[in-house]
Motif scaffolding. Structure first.
Motif, mmCIF file in Angstrom:
data_model
loop_
_atom_site.group_PDB
_atom_site.id
_atom_site.type_symbol
_atom_site.label_atom_id
_atom_site.label_comp_id
_atom_site.label_asym_id
_atom_site.label_seq_id
_atom_site.Cartn_x
_atom_site.Cartn_y
_atom_site.Cartn_z
ATOM 1 N N ALA A 185 0.836 -1.205 0.000
ATOM 2 C CA ALA A 185 0.000 0.000 0.000
ATOM 3 C C ALA A 185 0.870 1.254 0.000
ATOM 4 O O ALA A 185 0.567 2.228 -0.690
ATOM 5 N N CYS A 186 1.965 1.230 0.766
ATOM 6 C CA CYS A 186 2.889 2.370 0.787
ATOM 7 C C CYS A 186 3.511 2.562 -0.595
ATOM 8 O O CYS A 186 3.612 3.698 -1.082
ATOM 9 N N GLU A 187 3.901 1.474 -1.226
ATOM 10 C CA GLU A 187 4.504 1.562 -2.566
ATOM 11 C C GLU A 187 3.509 2.079 -3.596
ATOM 12 O O GLU A 187 3.861 2.836 -4.495
ATOM 13 N N LEU B 291 13.601 14.835 4.405
ATOM 14 C CA LEU B 291 12.377 15.359 3.803
ATOM 15 C C LEU B 291 12.261 16.860 4.030
ATOM 16 O O LEU B 291 12.621 17.372 5.094
ATOM 17 N N SER B 292 11.741 17.576 3.039
ATOM 18 C CA SER B 292 11.481 19.009 3.157
ATOM 19 C C SER B 292 9.997 19.290 3.362
ATOM 20 O O SER B 292 9.623 20.262 4.002
ATOM 21 N N TYR B 293 9.155 18.451 2.758
ATOM 22 C CA TYR B 293 7.708 18.619 2.845
ATOM 23 C C TYR B 293 7.084 17.293 3.258
ATOM 24 O O TYR B 293 7.527 16.238 2.794
ATOM 25 N N ALA B 294 6.058 17.384 4.100
ATOM 26 C CA ALA B 294 5.377 16.162 4.518
ATOM 27 C C ALA B 294 3.922 16.461 4.861
ATOM 28 O O ALA B 294 3.580 17.572 5.276
ATOM 29 N N PHE B 295 3.107 15.439 4.660
ATOM 30 C CA PHE B 295 1.702 15.502 5.052
ATOM 31 C C PHE B 295 1.381 14.171 5.712
ATOM 32 O O PHE B 295 1.614 13.117 5.129
ATOM 33 N N ALA B 296 0.893 14.226 6.952
ATOM 34 C CA ALA B 296 0.620 13.012 7.720
ATOM 35 C C ALA B 296 -0.827 13.017 8.186
ATOM 36 O O ALA B 296 -1.338 14.047 8.625
ATOM 37 N N VAL B 297 -1.473 11.863 8.069
ATOM 38 C CA VAL B 297 -2.879 11.736 8.457
ATOM 39 C C VAL B 297 -3.045 10.581 9.445
ATOM 40 O O VAL B 297 -2.315 9.602 9.396
ATOM 41 N N PRO B 298 -4.036 10.712 10.355
ATOM 42 C CA PRO B 298 -4.250 9.655 11.349
ATOM 43 C C PRO B 298 -4.955 8.436 10.763
ATOM 44 O O PRO B 298 -5.687 8.541 9.788
ATOM 45 N N ILE B 299 -4.718 7.291 11.388
ATOM 46 C CA ILE B 299 -5.375 6.035 11.025
ATOM 47 C C ILE B 299 -5.947 5.424 12.295
ATOM 48 O O ILE B 299 -5.253 5.358 13.312
ATOM 49 N N GLN B 300 -7.213 4.997 12.216
ATOM 50 C CA GLN B 300 -7.862 4.385 13.375
ATOM 51 C C GLN B 300 -7.851 2.867 13.260
ATOM 52 O O GLN B 300 -8.056 2.323 12.174
ATOM 53 N N LEU B 301 -7.629 2.227 14.393
ATOM 54 C CA LEU B 301 -7.771 0.775 14.473
ATOM 55 C C LEU B 301 -8.873 0.498 15.484
ATOM 56 O O LEU B 301 -8.757 0.888 16.645
ATOM 57 N N LYS B 302 -9.917 -0.131 15.021
ATOM 58 C CA LYS B 302 -11.069 -0.441 15.872
ATOM 59 C C LYS B 302 -11.596 0.807 16.582
ATOM 60 O O LYS B 302 -11.887 0.789 17.776
ATOM 61 N N GLY B 303 -11.642 1.921 15.851
ATOM 62 C CA GLY B 303 -12.198 3.158 16.376
ATOM 63 C C GLY B 303 -11.271 3.980 17.250
ATOM 64 O O GLY B 303 -11.670 5.014 17.777
ATOM 65 N N VAL B 304 -10.024 3.539 17.405
ATOM 66 C CA VAL B 304 -9.054 4.264 18.237
ATOM 67 C C VAL B 304 -7.883 4.700 17.356
ATOM 68 O O VAL B 304 -7.396 3.922 16.537
ATOM 69 N N LYS C 58 -4.483 4.954 16.173
ATOM 70 C CA LYS C 58 -3.325 4.094 16.457
ATOM 71 C C LYS C 58 -2.234 4.186 15.397
ATOM 72 O O LYS C 58 -1.188 3.570 15.545
ATOM 73 N N GLY C 59 -2.479 4.921 14.298
ATOM 74 C CA GLY C 59 -1.490 4.926 13.237
ATOM 75 C C GLY C 59 -1.441 6.229 12.482
ATOM 76 O O GLY C 59 -2.291 7.112 12.653
ATOM 77 N N VAL C 60 -0.408 6.333 11.635
ATOM 78 C CA VAL C 60 -0.188 7.530 10.838
ATOM 79 C C VAL C 60 0.341 7.117 9.467
ATOM 80 O O VAL C 60 1.237 6.277 9.370
ATOM 81 N N LEU C 61 -0.219 7.709 8.433
ATOM 82 C CA LEU C 61 0.329 7.572 7.088
ATOM 83 C C LEU C 61 0.964 8.898 6.730
ATOM 84 O O LEU C 61 0.304 9.940 6.784
ATOM 85 N N LEU C 62 2.248 8.874 6.404
ATOM 86 C CA LEU C 62 2.986 10.099 6.076
ATOM 87 C C LEU C 62 3.502 10.003 4.653
ATOM 88 O O LEU C 62 4.037 8.981 4.241
ATOM 89 N N VAL C 63 3.310 11.099 3.921
ATOM 90 C CA VAL C 63 3.852 11.215 2.562
ATOM 91 C C VAL C 63 4.764 12.430 2.549
ATOM 92 O O VAL C 63 4.407 13.491 3.072
ATOM 93 N N GLY C 64 5.964 12.270 1.985
ATOM 94 C CA GLY C 64 6.909 13.379 1.994
ATOM 95 C C GLY C 64 7.696 13.513 0.709
ATOM 96 O O GLY C 64 7.774 12.589 -0.104
ATOM 97 N N ASN C 65 8.252 14.715 0.547
ATOM 98 C CA ASN C 65 9.116 15.019 -0.590
ATOM 99 C C ASN C 65 10.450 15.558 -0.097
ATOM 100 O O ASN C 65 10.498 16.312 0.875
ATOM 101 N N LYS D 9 -8.218 3.421 3.063
ATOM 102 C CA LYS D 9 -8.057 2.051 2.551
ATOM 103 C C LYS D 9 -7.154 1.238 3.472
ATOM 104 O O LYS D 9 -7.439 0.091 3.788
ATOM 105 N N LEU D 10 -6.064 1.847 3.898
ATOM 106 C CA LEU D 10 -5.141 1.164 4.808
ATOM 107 C C LEU D 10 -5.818 0.850 6.132
ATOM 108 O O LEU D 10 -5.649 -0.229 6.700
ATOM 109 N N GLU D 11 -6.601 1.804 6.610
ATOM 110 C CA GLU D 11 -7.345 1.634 7.865
ATOM 111 C C GLU D 11 -8.273 0.422 7.765
ATOM 112 O O GLU D 11 -8.319 -0.408 8.669
ATOM 113 N N LYS D 12 -8.978 0.314 6.648
ATOM 114 C CA LYS D 12 -9.901 -0.805 6.438
ATOM 115 C C LYS D 12 -9.130 -2.126 6.423
ATOM 116 O O LYS D 12 -9.535 -3.102 7.048
#
Length: 153
Positions: free
Chosen positions: A18-20, A102-115, A117-124, A144-147
């Motif tokens: 998924a990261c790739e 990295l110079s630029y990054a955008f990170a979003v939260p990921i929930q596991l079972k409603g809590v 618990k994770g982060v997806l980060l994309v950077g340049n 999608k990763l959360e699911k």
């Protein structure tokens, strides 16, 4: 599922893949997935694509610290532009930015079972900011990763 970094198995392959996929789709330099450890508040980077080395595997931050810890503790997305300029605190508080240069990054939260618990980060590494449309793509990828993560637990 154990997220202690030592229990990697074939089940981990979809997360790496998924990261790739995000890396290829956004034409960015780095994509990483951090998960809070099941046995404590620490957050570790478990999967990455576009990484220059394996330092990300050794990065662990406390809940509320670093990009991953802050995103999980606040439950909000985090954007960093022109690192290490325009940041709150010291550059050392952002180990994934330093490890991957990295110079630029955008990170979003990921929930596991409603809590949270994770982060997806994309950077340049270049002077290419993360665009608004790319941010929407990252949010979709995180869902999608959360699911997938929730189905595997």
């Amino acid at each position: 599922m154990e997220f202690n970094g030592c229990n990697k198995s074939r089940k981990d392959h979809p997360y790496k893949q998924a990261c790739e996929q995000v890396l290829e789709e956004l034409n960015c330099d780095f994509v990483g997935l951090a998960l809070q450890n099941s046995n404590g508040p620490d957050v570790s980077w478990h999967y990455a694509a576009g990484n220059r080395n394996d330092k990300y595997k050794r990065i662990t931050v406390r809940y509320g610290k670093g990009i991953a810890g802050k995103v999980i503790s606040t439950g909000r997305s985090m954007k960093i532009e022109d690192f290490p300029n325009n940041i709150l605190g010291k550059a050392l508080e952002y180990p994934i930015m330093l490890a991957e240069n990295l110079s630029y990054a955008f990170a979003v939260p990921i929930q596991l079972k409603g809590v949270l618990k994770g982060v997806l980060l994309v950077g340049n590494r270049t002077n290419q900011p993360i665009s608004e449309s790319d941010q929407h793509t990252i949010l979709d990828a995180a869902k999608k990763l959360e699911k997938e993560l929730n189905n595997s637990i």
